[in-house]
Motif scaffolding. Structure first.
Motif, PDB file in Angstrom:
ATOM      1  N   ALA A  10     -71.700   0.704  41.037  1.00  0.00           N
ATOM      2  CA  ALA A  10     -70.813   0.792  42.130  1.00  0.00           C
ATOM      3  C   ALA A  10     -70.889  -0.184  42.823  1.00  0.00           C
ATOM      4  CB  ALA A  10     -71.440   2.248  43.020  1.00  0.00           C
ATOM      5  N   GLU A  11     -69.510  -0.637  43.524  1.00  0.00           N
ATOM      6  CA  GLU A  11     -69.389  -2.081  43.919  1.00  0.00           C
ATOM      7  C   GLU A  11     -68.535  -1.768  45.194  1.00  0.00           C
ATOM      8  OE1 GLU A  11     -68.628  -6.552  42.526  1.00  0.00           O
ATOM      9  OE2 GLU A  11     -68.536  -4.845  41.363  1.00  0.00           O
ATOM     10  N   THR A  30     -74.526  -6.054  56.278  1.00  0.00           N
ATOM     11  CA  THR A  30     -75.752  -6.115  55.701  1.00  0.00           C
ATOM     12  C   THR A  30     -76.758  -6.470  56.390  1.00  0.00           C
ATOM     13  OG1 THR A  30     -75.328  -8.452  54.770  1.00  0.00           O
ATOM     14  CG2 THR A  30     -74.197  -6.602  53.381  1.00  0.00           C
ATOM     15  N   GLY A  31     -76.802  -7.145  57.183  1.00  0.00           N
ATOM     16  CA  GLY A  31     -77.872  -7.888  58.277  1.00  0.00           C
ATOM     17  C   GLY A  31     -78.239  -8.999  57.513  1.00  0.00           C
ATOM     18  N   HIS A  32     -77.475  -9.504  56.383  1.00  0.00           N
ATOM     19  CA  HIS A  32     -78.154 -10.430  55.737  1.00  0.00           C
ATOM     20  C   HIS A  32     -77.314 -11.655  55.847  1.00  0.00           C
ATOM     21  CE1 HIS A  32     -80.436 -12.184  52.170  1.00  0.00           C
ATOM     22  NE2 HIS A  32     -79.034 -12.701  51.775  1.00  0.00           N
ATOM     23  N   SER A  33     -77.914 -13.005  56.195  1.00  0.00           N
ATOM     24  CA  SER A  33     -77.040 -14.121  56.333  1.00  0.00           C
ATOM     25  C   SER A  33     -76.404 -14.779  55.128  1.00  0.00           C
ATOM     26  CB  SER A  33     -77.742 -14.918  57.099  1.00  0.00           C
ATOM     27  OG  SER A  33     -77.225 -15.451  58.547  1.00  0.00           O
ATOM     28  N   HIS A  48     -73.546 -11.639  45.928  1.00  0.00           N
ATOM     29  CA  HIS A  48     -73.751 -10.238  45.794  1.00  0.00           C
ATOM     30  C   HIS A  48     -74.693  -9.645  46.886  1.00  0.00           C
ATOM     31  CE1 HIS A  48     -71.122 -10.350  42.019  1.00  0.00           C
ATOM     32  NE2 HIS A  48     -71.953 -11.294  41.746  1.00  0.00           N
ATOM     33  N   PHE A  49     -74.579  -8.627  47.568  1.00  0.00           N
ATOM     34  CA  PHE A  49     -75.709  -8.113  48.146  1.00  0.00           C
ATOM     35  C   PHE A  49     -76.082  -6.674  47.340  1.00  0.00           C
ATOM     36  CE2 PHE A  49     -78.095  -6.230  51.656  1.00  0.00           C
ATOM     37  CZ  PHE A  49     -79.136  -7.325  52.002  1.00  0.00           C
ATOM     38  N   ASP A  50     -77.051  -6.733  46.685  1.00  0.00           N
ATOM     39  CA  ASP A  50     -77.298  -5.416  45.931  1.00  0.00           C
ATOM     40  C   ASP A  50     -78.609  -4.527  46.287  1.00  0.00           C
ATOM     41  OD1 ASP A  50     -78.557  -7.582  44.472  1.00  0.00           O
ATOM     42  OD2 ASP A  50     -78.612  -6.100  42.809  1.00  0.00           O
ATOM     43  N   ASN A  55     -78.113   1.531  42.666  1.00  0.00           N
ATOM     44  CA  ASN A  55     -77.149   0.996  41.450  1.00  0.00           C
ATOM     45  C   ASN A  55     -75.895   0.477  42.431  1.00  0.00           C
ATOM     46  OD1 ASN A  55     -76.497   0.239  39.006  1.00  0.00           O
ATOM     47  ND2 ASN A  55     -76.341   2.340  38.488  1.00  0.00           N
ATOM     48  N   PHE A  56     -75.904  -0.125  43.260  1.00  0.00           N
ATOM     49  CA  PHE A  56     -74.796  -0.442  44.362  1.00  0.00           C
ATOM     50  C   PHE A  56     -74.780  -1.866  44.986  1.00  0.00           C
ATOM     51  CE2 PHE A  56     -73.148  -0.479  48.686  1.00  0.00           C
ATOM     52  CZ  PHE A  56     -71.646  -0.201  48.651  1.00  0.00           C
ATOM     53  N   MET A  57     -73.553  -2.478  45.199  1.00  0.00           N
ATOM     54  CA  MET A  57     -73.763  -3.749  45.797  1.00  0.00           C
ATOM     55  C   MET A  57     -72.218  -4.071  46.625  1.00  0.00           C
ATOM     56  SD  MET A  57     -73.494  -6.191  42.714  1.00  0.00           S
ATOM     57  CE  MET A  57     -72.047  -6.353  41.305  1.00  0.00           C
TER      58      MET A  57
END
Length: 207
Positions: A10-11, A30-33, A48-50, A55-57
């Motif tokens: 899933a994406e 995502t809170g991710h830089s 990709h932030f997964d 099973n998702f990104m």
């Protein structure tokens, strides 16, 4: 063609022109830089932030369109790669988010509309729909837009959606300002599409 896609079933993909704020939006979600740059075209391959357990990104695809200092053949290749990536993974994509700059998108579309030319944004919107992927237009930088309703109605017209724009929220039109963390309309749209896909387990990512 982009390689090294994590194997996730899933994406959500994010597409759009360079410099519309996709990376900032990803950071808010995502809170991710991710590396963002003042220069368009900084992102050349997917980010990709997964989440393995689900099973998702989220996938931030490279920006396309004009980029100063980037050769036209490279620009075309990026756009081709983006289209191929979405096509190849369409069955896994729960939503395609087309990010546009609320202040300039209507002018950009009009500037590139002609008998032989379909503007990239319009083309991508319809491409997602043709593949059966729910398309969400994240209209970013809305803090810089004075004539909000007028501007969003004009965008709907260009995309072949009947105004008023309000009838297309939250599923399709999501006015946001990523820089200020104001992205609730997009989260609402994604919650809707996750629910429709029977993936309520993913709602926690768009709380």
């Amino acid at each position: 063609m982009f390689e090294d896609r994590p194997n996730r079933s899933a994406e959500v993909v994010f597409v759009g022109r360079s410099n519309v704020g996709k990376s900032t939006l990803m950071r808010e979600l995502t809170g991710h830089s991710f590396s963002t740059g003042k220069k368009p075209g900084v992102t050349r391959k997917p980010n990709h932030f997964d989440w393995n357990a689900e099973n998702f990104m989220f996938t931030d695809l490279p920006g396309f369109g004009f980029m100063s200092g980037v050769d036209e053949s490279v620009r075309e290749q990026i756009k081709t790669d983006v289209v191929r990536y979405v096509e190849a993974n369409a069955e896994h994509v729960l939503a395609g988010v087309l990010v546009v700059d609320g202040k300039s998108v209507v002018d950009v579309i009009d500037r590139h509309s002609g008998p032989d030319e379909i503007p990239h944004d319009v083309e991508l919107f319809h491409f997602l729909e043709e593949l059966g992927i729910p398309a969400v237009v994240a209209v970013n930088k809305m803090d810089k837009v004075d004539d909000r309703d007028e501007r969003l109605n004009a965008l709907c017209e260009r995309l072949g959606l009947y105004p008023p724009w309000k009838q297309w929220e939250p599923e399709t039109i999501a006015p946001i300002t990523a820089k200020r963390g104001s992205i609730e309309p997009l989260k609402e749209a994604l919650r809707h599409h996750f629910h429709e896909a029977n993936r309520d387990d993913l709602l926690k990512f768009v709380k």
